[in-house]
Design a protein around this motif. Sequence first.
Motif: not given
Lengths: 127, 368
Positions: A36, A39, A41-42, A44, A60, A62-69, A86
């Motif tokens: 969902a 890709d 990319v980050f 934490e 956290v 994070e994909s290109v699209k969105a950050a997810s907790d 990481a």
Amino acid sequence: MSAIPTDLKYTASHEWIRVESDGTLTVGITDHAQEALGDIVFVELPEAGRTLGSGDACAVVESVKAASDIYAPVAGTVTESNQSVADSPESINADAYSAWLFRLRPDSADLSDLLDATGYEASIANS
Amino acid sequence: MDAPVKHTPLHACHLAANARMVDFAGWDMPVNYGSQIDEHHAVRRDAGMFDVSHMLALDLTGTGAKEFLRGLLANDVARLKTPGKALYSCMLTEAGGVIDDLIVYRFADDDWRIVVNAGTADKDVAWMRARIAATGANVSLTARRDLAMIAVQGPNAIAKASAAMPELSAAGEAPSPFSAIRHGDTLIARTGYTGEDGLEITIPAKEAASLWNALLASGVHPCGLGARDTLRLEAGMNLYGQDMDETVSPLDAGLAWTVDLRDEARAFVGRPALEVPTSAPRAVLGLILEDKGVLRAHMPVFSRLGEGETTSGSFSPTLERSIAFARLPAEIEAGELVEVDVRGRRLRARTVKLPFVRNGKILVEPTA
């Protein structure tokens, strides 16, 4: 989508949990979650020693699209986080069930609030 | 109750390709087919295609069309001399806010094509019709939902599209940059939203799937809205609703170059408001994140001259780090360090002139 492993436990917020032989819990995100997000990319991660309440936002992804907790599946203390994830966040896309995020020593051995594979599958189907 | 979600003429093609679908402005659209980073690179390095049929094509005809557009748009269509030439413009409120950004093509003084955003299409048409009624202009406006649009973008886009389209190879050569050629209801325009060379092809809806499949067969990669967003961000192109809206003047959205004030007699909607700015001027600069993390839209930015905000932000697959657009006090220059509040943490970013990338090349200095 790949099958949901039956040897793991899950949360409705898409974390997977493996109970290790020493009683610690290894936590990652499910294949459904990585798909969902797209890709990644980050990442934490929480530091070792941090104490968490059940449901605390503690990492956290994070994909290109969105950050997810990412939420603590149960209360406990972080014992370790996965530096290699990481450094290579895309490894979660490649294999979500081996790219773990952190390990937790739970305050209680009672994991009855977590879902099994069947329960998680049902929770995805209803979302 | 919500309106039912709309499908473009290519919807079945997206489902067949196993695309991940999202609701975009009421349309069920592909966000990615596989990896959106791979789709991004396909456009920078080879050729990718996007279904942009959710955007609305409008035909404006009639003897009053040119003067009507000169009063409607902030850019001046009188610049368009040759048939098929295109112009990017904002359409403004009386207060100078941006109703929409659009492309207008001139075929003749009484024959124009306008392409507007999907999310604003109904509002745009209502605004134009009200303006036609108010001015009594001798024009006719027709919404063309019978058409489909495919953007084919990338260094190999024209060659691969020519192989897939007899109309294009028969024409001998592609239209010149920012121009279009028209055969009946087929319009082939040398325009795009990626910073790469390429075409935006308009065709009758019933021909859309066969063109899509022919482009696939000639090696054009299907790309979703996810890659479209990172490509336009690297290319320094604004997204309506995110980088500007009715509360923002084009002068504060990095679009001063599209506001044509040269003809003092041209009274376009919003002009008086733009000529008497009411707030301190703002500039739009790019940001490159120096720390680890991802910039997103509407994060506070702290500069030596006060606060600003990001309007768009994401991860740049070409730069392999996070980038953003930031609206900042106008005196802030490229090459300065600022701080961005990223989910409660202050991260360092560097200002740069836009765009970040054009025609496959990075135009900003790499970060150490």
